[in-house]
Design an enzyme around this catalytic site. Structure first.
Site, PDB file in Angstrom:
ATOM      1  N   ASP A 494       0.761  -1.050   0.084  1.00 48.48           N
ATOM      2  CA  ASP A 494      -0.201  -0.072  -0.068  1.00 48.48           C
ATOM      3  C   ASP A 494       0.919   1.294   0.013  1.00 48.48           C
ATOM      4  O   ASP A 494       1.871   1.359   0.809  1.00 48.48           O
ATOM      5  CB  ASP A 494      -0.678  -0.138   1.218  1.00 48.48           C
ATOM      6  CG  ASP A 494      -2.048   1.112   1.373  1.00 48.48           C
ATOM      7  OD1 ASP A 494      -2.742   1.021   0.288  1.00 48.48           O
ATOM      8  OD2 ASP A 494      -1.719   1.954   2.100  1.00 48.48           O
ATOM      9  N   GLU A 531       1.612   0.383  -4.779  1.00 50.88           N
ATOM     10  CA  GLU A 531       1.129   1.482  -5.503  1.00 50.88           C
ATOM     11  C   GLU A 531       2.180   2.481  -5.460  1.00 50.88           C
ATOM     12  O   GLU A 531       2.759   3.100  -4.689  1.00 50.88           O
ATOM     13  CB  GLU A 531      -0.091   2.096  -4.556  1.00 50.88           C
ATOM     14  CG  GLU A 531      -1.152   1.367  -4.444  1.00 50.88           C
ATOM     15  CD  GLU A 531      -2.227   1.919  -3.679  1.00 50.88           C
ATOM     16  OE1 GLU A 531      -3.514   2.243  -3.823  1.00 50.88           O
ATOM     17  OE2 GLU A 531      -1.972   2.225  -2.427  1.00 50.88           O
TER      18      GLU A 531
END
Length: 905
Positions: A494, A531
């Site tokens: 993340d 990400e």
């Protein structure tokens, strides 16, 4: 979660205090950096004044009448000419230009670090004209970087506890026989030895619980606090991480039958290019599945029921070629009480009777949203332990055993498992919050701070600092635990861009070094991606070279390709909700959105360029003809903000996707952006067109669970805390969850005027037949992808040599992508042969609302036929696709992806 993707809401940071004038609030800020054992950096010029370091073990420092008082130690610092050394600036590039002040060699630095500290500039007359506290990560890394054991270490006759807490003045371990309540059975005084605090306890305490009490100066309160916290290296926990469970993960009693042989039983992956990913939330998977017993709905054990509706569906996906399940956060997170008895719920029977555009559903859901059993889990408390709310019992070892059974069950149906790791931030900080762990034990170290010493919050809240040695070490140790002790097969990071590139590279190296012989794990088969957004305080390498998209080329680490997502759907998740893209009707079937006079045909052509680069795995050096018929490389194609579209140097560095847990579902985006007058059948075809485009691209395809079910969240743009109601999945395929009320007010209210009429219109709602057709089409895309290695090319060179885009330049048919992939012949000079069945493939993606014809001289006189899987499809439109060899002409139905193949003779 990103500036291009919304993530879960986290508590807002407290507003920064004003520094005021003079010294009034100066010690509440940390504007100086103690960067190594002998050097302090401060962005002040002392001139002819003197600089002093002040220390108080009792935290008695204060500013009174332009002086610092309450200190027990005062040390004069020497201004060091020439600025900061190169190694310091490499570690802390954001303090470029700071002055360097040196401590005398006689300073007892290790003792000073356990005190409240400040530096001050004093004029010759004794007046202190500037003062501030200090940030300590640099000097802590210099003196206390530690590679020895941490946590609870089991041996034959005792258990050793190790805690890294170099600024602590004292540490105790309180031992309990129960997970909550009661007085401690014993209090152990830990001793500081070799950079860590340690103590021994008898081995029969296995199964007991402990928590640490750390006496330490905390910069947020300017006091010495006695902080109570679980062990950051916990292997087990009581409910809600109140205490650490003394548990040995190597114990045979915690291993499901066959656990030690799992590495040999895992589905084989020959190349990362063969990976395809399906993103799934543990609770979503079974909370609404009537074939799962109520007592295990929404938890780990639901995956062990091989005959449940959900597992049967996953088995179909696996049989069609899908390789990996990506589970949203599975570690111990805040936001859901581990004790199910404390949960509140809404009555679905009442909500089902309400109108599809009613405001009442969201009102009832949000009234209990922080007290129900739902949250995505991007609120980390402790990274290395499975979340208790998904287990049958959050106390004891249940969560460990059941998590392992889940991994085993998914592997047994042919699916490898990726877990979502959230190392970029923590749920809480400070000395008092129950969810604060790391910031209690070494205050001011684990969290990234700005030049004033305030915590950075760009990654939701409480950003962590992987540039600090022990933060990076904790991340890598945690990854190794999940890989070795839980045998997971990959990691999705993340907000990976908020980590340093060197952290990701060391993590990759550590995982890759795992072997079946030594660790029971084949580390070379573990894939990592994340990400790679570049924003916040780390943007443009301001805190060091970070793990953003543009920095990861050549690493073998994957990152999400938001370029193809935005070009396919239109705009971005933060743009206008009606802005259209290649699939949603831009130029070809416009809605009411006003583009301000922009040339929509040109916008469509540029979007196609972006998609074609993505379909070629978003390779930086891939050369193709763009919409102007210019020969360009992928990195020369630019986004709207002048950023290169392409960033990858190998196909496995690109994760192509169009939907994920963040933002609206694919079906919801299509339902919002397409004109209101088109039919639901047309929207369903566009849903499939979008997934097929991703599924037939080079690189790694990523799908959100439910893309294939026309999944809806009733147009909710951020369902992280919207409960089971808005997040329902139905593996009976009776409904897709469209029209279950206006989505929650917090993130959606400004769009309610657009949302309400769509939800109220019954023509927008798909029927079961639509859902079944979507599932069938999705399975066929997977089957086609895995029918030929040409869809999964392994090198950038192979893609450049074999992949061509044909419908290009100013004369191109708008809204049509034509991609060919060529193979070689065995024994014939030129391309090597990769596919034993097919010699040539042509993929045509027709986003136009009408049947389209396309002819190319380069495609004449070929023995092309519709792919056998499409010939056997239940989709009558795709079966009507045609090719005429004499003219090289294709006829492609509206909103259809057709694949033609040339068999080897």
């Amino acid at each position: 979660m990103s500036p291009t993707q919304e993530g879960p809401h986290s508590p807002s940071p407290s507003p920064a205090k004003s520094a005021g004038d003079g010294l009034q609030n100066s010690l509440s800020f940390s504007r100086a950096f103690w960067v190594n054992e002998r050097l302090i950096a401060w962005n002040v010029d002392s001139g002819d004044c003197s600089c002093f370091l002040y220390a108080s073990k009792t935290a008695s420092l204060e500013t009174v009448n332009d002086s610092i008082q309450g200190y027990e130690v005062k040390i004069k610092l020497e201004r060091s000419g020439g600025g900061l050394p190169e190694d310091v600036l490499k570690k802390f590039p954001h303090i470029q230009g700071y002055e360097a002040y040196r401590l005398p060699p006689s300073s007892d630095v290790k003792s000073l670090l356990k005190c409240q500290l400040a530096v001050g500039i004093t004029k010759p007359d004794g007046e202190c004209c500037n003062a501030t506290s200090l940030q300590l990560p640099g000097v802590l890394d210099d003196l206390f970087a530690y590679t020895g054991p941490l946590g609870a270490v089991f041996s034959d006759d005792h258990i050793s506890l190790y805690l890294w807490a170099p600024t602590a003045q004292a540490v105790q371990a309180l031992i309990f026989s129960q997970p909550t309540g009661g007085d401690p059975l014993e209090i152990l005084e830990l001793e500081e030895i070799d950079k860590v605090w340690t103590a021994k306890c008898p081995e029969h305490w296995e199964g007991y619980y402990y928590e640490y009490e750390v006496s330490v100066y905390h910069p947020t309160t300017l006091k010495v606090e006695k902080c109570s916290a679980s062990d950051p290296y916990s292997c087990g926990l009581s409910s809600n991480a109140q205490r650490t469970l003394l548990v040995n993960l190597a114990s045979e009693t915690l291993k499901p039958e066959g656990w030690e042989r799992l590495a040999d039983m895992k589905p084989q992956i020959l190349s990362f290019s063969d990976i395809s990913i399906y993103e799934l939330h543990i609770r979503d998977f079974s909370a609404n599945d009537e074939t799962v017993p109520p007592d295990i709905c929404g938890g780990y054990e639901a995956f062990t029921l091989q005959d449940s509706a959900g597992m049967r569906h996953l088995k179909k996906l696996s049989d069609s070629g899908l390789t990996h399940i990506h589970l949203l956060p599975t570690f111990q997170f805040a936001g859901v009480d581990d004790e199910k008895a404390n949960w509140k719920s809404v009555d679905f029977r009442i909500l089902e009777e309400l109108p599809p555009d009613s405001v009442e559903q969201q009102a009832q859901v949000t009234a209990i949203q922080d007290e129900d059993g739902y949250n995505w889990g991007y609120n980390p408390v402790i990274w290395g332990v499975p979340k208790g709310s998904y287990a049958s019992d959050p106390n004891g070892p249940c969560r460990i055993i059941e998590f392992r059974k889940m991994i085993q069950a998914l592997n047994q149906i042919g699916l490898r498992v990726i877990v979502d790791v959230v190392y970029n931030h923590l749920n809480a900080s400070g000395p008092y919050d129950d969810s604060s762990i790391l910031d209690k034990i070494v205050p001011g170290y684990y969290l990234r701070r700005n030049s004033d010493g305030l915590i950075e919050h760009s990654a939701c809240a409480n950003n962590t600092a992987s540039e600090h040695f022990m933060v990076e070490r904790l991340i890598i140790d945690d990854l190794l635990r999940w890989a070795v002790d839980y045998k997971v097969d990959g990691f999705r990071f993340d907000l990976m861009g908020h980590l340093m590139k060197h952290t990701m590279m060391r993590a990759k190296s550590a995982l890759n070094s795992l072997s079946k012989e030594a660790h029971g794990v084949d580390g070379s088969s573990i894939y990592i991606y994340g990400e790679g957004w570049d924003f916040g305080e780390v943007a443009q390498n301001r805190r060091g070279i970070n793990a953003c998209q543009m920095n990861l080329g050549g690493t073998g680490i994957g990152s999400f390709n938001d370029r193809i997502r935005d070009a396919v759907l239109g705009g971005s998740p933060f743009g206008h909700p009606l802005q259209q893209g290649f699939v949603t009707g831009l130029f070809l079937q416009p809605n009411t959105h006003d583009y301000g006079g922009a040339d929509e045909m040109l916008m469509l052509a540029i979007s196609k360029d972006h998609i074609q680069v993505g379909m070629a795995a978003n390779l930086r050096e891939y050369i193709f003809a763009d919409h102007e018929d210019l020969e360009v490389k992928g990195w020369e194609v630019l986004t709207y903000d002048r950023t290169p579209v392409a960033y990858a140097m190998s196909p496995t560095e690109t994760v192509n996707y169009i939907s994920a847990h963040d933002n609206e579902t694919l079906f919801d985006v299509i339902s919002m952006k397409t004109p209101v007058e088109i039919s639901v059948d047309a929207r369903c075809r566009l849903n499939h067109l979008a997934t097929s485009l991703i599924g037939l691209s080079q690189g790694i395809p990523f799908f959100h669970c439910g893309d294939e079910l026309l999944r809806s969240k009733s147009l909710d743009r951020d369902s992280y805390n919207s409960g089971d109601w808005f997040n329902r999945l139905d593996f009976s395929f009776n409904m897709n969850n469209w029209g279950v009320g206006l989505p929650p007010r917090e993130k959606n209210e400004k769009n309610w005027p657009l949302i309400q009429p769509r939800l109220a219109d019954p023509s927008f709602k798909p029927q079961k037949s639509n859902i079944l057709e979507a599932v069938d089409n999705f399975l066929n895309v997977l089957r086609i992808r895995y029918s030929s290695p040409l869809f999964r090319l392994r090198t950038a060179n192979d893609i450049q040599e074999r992949v061509r885009f044909i419908n290009t330049g100013p004369s191109a048919v708008p809204g049509l992508i034509v991609m060919s992939i060529e193979d070689g012949h065995e024994g014939v000079p030129g391309l090597t042969q990769l596919d034993p069945i097919y010699f040539f493939l042509v993929v045509l993606v027709n986003a136009r609302p009408t049947e389209t014809e396309f002819a190319s001289p380069s495609l004449k006189e070929k023995a092309l036929k519709l792919h056998p899987i499409q010939l056997m499809s239940s989709d009558e439109l795709v079966k009507s696709s045609a090719y005429d060899a004499s003219s090289g002409r294709f006829t492609i139905p509206a909103r259809t992806t057709s694949v033609f193949v040339e068999h080897r003779s």
